[in-house]
Design a protein around this motif. Structure first.
Motif, short mmCIF file in Angstrom:
data_model
loop_
_atom_site.label_atom_id
_atom_site.label_comp_id
_atom_site.label_asym_id
_atom_site.label_seq_id
_atom_site.Cartn_x
_atom_site.Cartn_y
_atom_site.Cartn_z
N ALA A 36 44.87 35.81 45.44
CA ALA A 36 45.45 36.24 44.18
C ALA A 36 45.17 37.74 44.04
N LEU A 37 46.23 38.51 44.07
CA LEU A 37 46.11 39.97 44.04
C LEU A 37 46.54 40.51 42.68
N CYS A 38 45.76 41.45 42.18
CA CYS A 38 46.00 41.98 40.84
C CYS A 38 47.36 42.66 40.74
N ARG A 39 48.06 42.31 39.69
CA ARG A 39 49.36 42.92 39.40
C ARG A 39 49.30 43.73 38.12
N CYS A 40 48.25 43.51 37.32
CA CYS A 40 48.17 44.20 36.03
C CYS A 40 47.48 45.55 36.11
N GLY A 41 46.74 45.78 37.20
CA GLY A 41 46.03 47.04 37.37
C GLY A 41 44.69 47.12 36.66
N GLN A 42 44.24 46.05 36.03
CA GLN A 42 43.02 46.09 35.23
C GLN A 42 41.83 45.34 35.84
N SER A 43 42.01 44.69 36.98
CA SER A 43 40.91 43.94 37.60
C SER A 43 39.75 44.85 37.95
N GLN A 44 38.54 44.34 37.80
CA GLN A 44 37.34 45.07 38.21
C GLN A 44 37.00 44.75 39.66
N ASP A 45 37.80 43.93 40.30
CA ASP A 45 37.56 43.51 41.69
C ASP A 45 38.83 43.73 42.52
N LYS A 46 39.49 44.86 42.31
CA LYS A 46 40.72 45.15 43.06
C LYS A 46 40.45 45.17 44.56
N PRO A 47 41.35 44.66 45.35
CA PRO A 47 42.73 44.31 45.00
C PRO A 47 42.89 42.89 44.47
N PHE A 48 41.77 42.19 44.25
CA PHE A 48 41.87 40.79 43.83
C PHE A 48 42.00 40.66 42.31
N CYS A 49 42.62 39.61 41.89
CA CYS A 49 42.71 39.28 40.47
C CYS A 49 41.38 38.68 40.05
N ASP A 50 40.86 39.15 38.92
CA ASP A 50 39.62 38.57 38.38
C ASP A 50 39.85 37.91 37.03
N GLY A 51 41.10 37.72 36.66
CA GLY A 51 41.43 37.05 35.41
C GLY A 51 41.58 37.98 34.22
N THR A 52 41.33 39.27 34.42
CA THR A 52 41.41 40.23 33.31
C THR A 52 42.80 40.30 32.70
N HIS A 53 43.83 39.97 33.48
CA HIS A 53 45.20 40.04 32.96
C HIS A 53 45.36 39.23 31.68
N LYS A 54 44.60 38.15 31.55
CA LYS A 54 44.70 37.31 30.33
C LYS A 54 44.14 38.07 29.13
N ARG A 55 42.99 38.73 29.33
CA ARG A 55 42.32 39.44 28.24
C ARG A 55 43.13 40.64 27.76
N VAL A 56 43.81 41.32 28.68
CA VAL A 56 44.56 42.51 28.30
C VAL A 56 45.98 42.22 27.87
N GLY A 57 46.39 40.96 27.93
CA GLY A 57 47.73 40.60 27.46
C GLY A 57 48.85 41.05 28.38
#
Ligand code: FES
Length: 68
Positions: A36-57
């Motif tokens: 799962a690769l970050c698409r929102c640009g806000q992950s603290q573990d890039k290039p992986f998704c860390d679930g932050t996309h939910k928090r930032v809307g």
């Protein structure tokens, strides 16, 4: 190989079971055969998704790209 775009979430790359990969030259093993690769640009573990996309809307449409 198929790359899925989750609605309001990451890029998900489906892999074969047992696939290994290198990140900056370091071998990584996967617990599940997908990345799962970050698409929102806000992950603290890039290039992986860390679930932050939910928090930032983050919002984006779902989709998929298949490479044959
Ligand atoms: S898409 Fe999940 S943290 Fe960016």
């Amino acid at each position: 190989m198929k790359l899925r775009f989750r609605e309001d979430g990451p890029y998900v790359l489906d892999l074969e079971e047992g696939t290994r990969f290198l990140l900056n030259g370091e071998e990584r093993r996967l617990a599940r055969p997908k990345l799962a690769l970050c698409r929102c640009g806000q992950s603290q573990d890039k290039p992986f998704c860390d679930g932050t996309h939910k928090r930032v809307g983050f919002t984006a449409p779902a989709g998929e790209l298949e490479v044959q």
